[in-house]
Structures are given as structure tokens and as C-alpha cells.
Motif scaffolding. Structure first.
Motif, mmCIF file in Angstrom:
data_model
loop_
_atom_site.group_PDB
_atom_site.id
_atom_site.type_symbol
_atom_site.label_atom_id
_atom_site.label_comp_id
_atom_site.label_asym_id
_atom_site.label_seq_id
_atom_site.Cartn_x
_atom_site.Cartn_y
_atom_site.Cartn_z
ATOM 1 N N ALA A 239 0.969 -1.124 0.047
ATOM 2 C CA ALA A 239 0.038 -0.030 -0.176
ATOM 3 C C ALA A 239 0.907 1.473 0.132
ATOM 4 N N SER A 240 2.086 1.079 0.055
ATOM 5 C CA SER A 240 2.955 2.604 0.110
ATOM 6 C C SER A 240 2.987 3.281 -1.057
ATOM 7 N N PHE A 241 2.501 2.762 -2.131
ATOM 8 C CA PHE A 241 2.465 3.577 -3.497
ATOM 9 C C PHE A 241 1.001 4.564 -3.469
ATOM 10 N N LEU A 242 0.248 4.137 -2.768
ATOM 11 C CA LEU A 242 -1.218 4.631 -2.765
ATOM 12 C C LEU A 242 -1.188 6.340 -2.372
ATOM 13 N N PRO A 243 -1.992 7.100 -3.151
ATOM 14 C CA PRO A 243 -2.446 8.198 -2.838
ATOM 15 C C PRO A 243 -2.891 8.361 -1.410
#
Length: 346
Positions: free
Chosen positions: A334-338
Motif C-alpha cells: 500500500a506504500s504507493f497509494l495516494p
């Protein structure tokens, strides 16, 4: 003469400075990052959010040059992205979890959930004697080997107490899957609900004869298709991945707000597609698979770890993990989610 030379030198200096300034202005602030992206299937209604993001310049605004190619099913993008042939793709997370277990050195990353509720389905015909899961016993199921729905067949049979040995599986190609059910060559097929139902309907099969058994309604409690990223690309260009997801959220919002306009981005890329058919397909995907209650509450792209953990437990009922059952936190990045505020659904 000295005055003349000084004037010429000053004039030449001014011209050089002007030329250098023009070059700086003309040069782009930064070159666009190319991203090669693989869809899970043909250009059909549900692919609209990706294509809208191209046509409205959302990817370009993030400094990205995105090209999107079709594929032959929701498993194929995994192999494409894993090999590095493609940077990113759209694929079934459940098949990816198995792939990552079998290929621990190639940790393709799932980074954004699109189909919060999967479209995996078994589609039968009442006239062929298939109205409910147990009816499949003694009948023929047509299934493309690369189909994401067929990949869940073992879970579906176990959840519905189907004796799989009594179901004849016939491997079929995607182009002939629905025609074979239409012609009675098979009694049911595995496929995505919005693909197979709309295709059969457009072929003239009476809707009251078509039975769509959405696996999620019959005990298969999984997530569906997710955005995946090549691990090397993600490590080297994390900002590009984040920019892609920001642009996709905008494409999703626009598509949900105005499907009738969004589907035009599909039609212009598919010569044989008909707008009424693809619009119905898109609206079906939005309603059943994308804009679920969970997405309305939590926004686009995220997963609920507890739910993902339970889905991994269900995968383990029919698949033996070679490297230990993964934890939900390891199965989705989930680290790339806005930020959540930027992912709110319409």
C-alpha cells in the motif's frame, strides 16, 4: 575602430545569451517516464478508466508516457510484468499470490485494488440444465486455461460441495467460449460476469436462460484484479508508480461520474466494439466490482487486511503454499497509494 569592435563584441554576447535563454525555455523541465502497461483482456467497457486517463492527459500531467496493450486473460499480465517486458499491468491478485509463492525471487508488487469484488463467475444456461452450482455435475464446463475465473474453480467446487470429478472440463479459447455455450457445445463456461453475460446477450441468447453465478455470491470470498508493478521498476522509479496511481484515480472518478462519455475512449480503440454493449458492460463492472460498499467507505485502491488475510486462508484450502502462507501485509503493498483523502470515491 575600437568602439566598433566593442560594439560588435557586445552585440555577439547579447545574441549568444539570447540563444542560450531560448534553449533553456525550449527544453522540457524533465523527460516523460515511459510506462508499458498490460491490460487483462481486450479493449472493452471496463478498461475505460485506464484509457480515459490517457485521453484526458492525466498520465501526461504526472510526467508519464503510458502505452496500454491488450492481453489474453488476467493471468498473462503477471508473466509479462514478472519478465520485465512490461513495467506495470492489471491482473488477478489471487493468481499473483500463487505466482509469488512459486517464484519467491520475483516479487511482483500488487499496489492498487481495482476490482474490490471480483467478476469471477460460472455462467450456465437453464436450457442446458445448469441453474445452480450442483447442477454442474454431469455437465461440460468450457474454460480458457488462462482465465482468472477458472483459476478459482477449485475454491468454487469446494465451497459449493461440487464433485469435480463429475464435471467434464473442456479447454476452450476466449474467442469461442461464449459461442460454444450459445451453440450448446458446452453447458456452462467460466468467465468474468460482465464479459460473458453481455456477450451472450448480444448473441441473442435469451437473458432469462442465462444464469450468472458470481463466485463472490457462492462462497468465494476473494479480491479481484489489481494494478501490479515489476519490482525493479518500482524500486528505481517509485514516483512514476505513485503518479500512475494518482492519474488512475482521476480516470476512475471520471468514468464513474459519466460512463457514457468514458466508454468512447474504448470504442475508438476497438473497431468491432458497439457502444451500447460496452456501456452496459462498463456499468455492470462499476456496480458489481468497482464501486462496492467497501470502496465507498475507504476510497479507491486500498484493501482491508483482515479481509485479504481471510482470502489467503481460502486460497490455502486448495493450494499448497511452498514457502509458507503469506501475511496480508506482505501480499499487498500500500506504500504507493495516494493519501486516503485523494482516493475518495464519487
Amino acid at each position: 575602430m575600437d568602439v566598433f569592435r566593442k560594439f560588435r563584441r557586445r552585440e555577439a554576447g547579447l545574441m549568444l545569451a539570447a540563444a542560450l535563454a531560448a534553449m533553456v525555455i525550449a527544453a522540457p523541465a524533465s523527460a516523460e517516464t515511459p510506462i508499458k502497461f498490460s491490460l487483462d483482456f481486450k479493449f472493452e467497457g471496463p478498461s475505460a478508466p485506464f484509457l480515459v486517463a490517457i485521453d484526458k492527459g492525466y498520465f501526461k500531467a504526472e510526467g508519464l508516457d503510458v502505452t496500454i496493450d491488450t492481453s489474453a486473460g488476467s493471468i498473462e499480465p503477471i508473466n509479462r510484468v514478472a519478465s520485465g517486458t512490461y513495467d506495470m499491468g492489471f491482473a488477478d491478485i489471487n493468481s499473483l499470490i500463487k505466482f509469488r509463492d512459486a517464484n519467491p525471487s520475483n516479487a511482483v508488487k500488487p499496489v492498487f485494488m481495482v476490482y474490490n469484488k471480483p467478476a469471477f463467475s460460472i455462467i450456465g444456461r437453464k436450457s442446458r440444465g445448469v441453474s445452480k452450482p450442483k447442477d454442474l455435475e454431469g455437465h461440460v464446463l468450457g474454460a480458457p486455461p488462462q482465465d482468472g475465473a477458472y483459476a478459482q474453480w477449485k475454491i468454487f467446487t469446494q465451497a459449493n460441495e461440487i464433485d469435480a470429478s463429475k464435471v467434464k472440463i473442456e479447454a476452450v479459447g476466449f474467442p469461442v467460449r461464449e459461442p460454444m455455450l450459445q451453440n450448446g457445445q458446452v453447458d456452462a463456461i467460466a468467465g468474468f460476469s460482465f464479459s460473458s453475460f453481455i456477450n451472450l446477450k448480444s448473441m441473442g441468447v435469451p437473458t432469462d436462460d442465462i444464469v450468472v453465478m458470481l463466485m463472490a455470491d457462492y462462497g468465494v470470498n476473494l479480491y479481484g484484479n489489481t494494478i501490479i508493478v515489476n519490482p525493479k521498476f518500482a524500486a528505481e522509479k517509485p514516483d512514476a508508480v505513485k503518479g500512475f496511481l494518482r492519474a488512475l484515480v482521476k480516470g476512475l472518478r471520471d468514468t464513474a461520474k459519466d460512463p457514457a462519455t468514458a466508454v468512447d475512449s474504448v470504442i475508438k480503440r476497438n473497431d468491432v466494439a458497439k457502444k451500447p454493449i460496452e456501456l452496459e458492460r462498463l456499468r455492470m463492472a462499476l456496480k458489481d466490482n468497482i464501486l462496492t460498499d467497501e470502496v465507498k467507505a475507504n476510497g479507491y485502491g486500498a484493501v482491508v487486511e483482515e479481509r485479504l488475510a481471510k482470502s489467503i486462508d481460502q486460497i490455502a484450502l486448495t493450494y499448497e503454499f511452498k514457502n509458507g502462507k503469506p501475511k496480508a501485509a506482505d501480499a499487498f503493498d500500500a506504500s504507493f497509494l495516494p493519501p486516503a483523502a485523494e482516493r475518495k470515491a464519487n
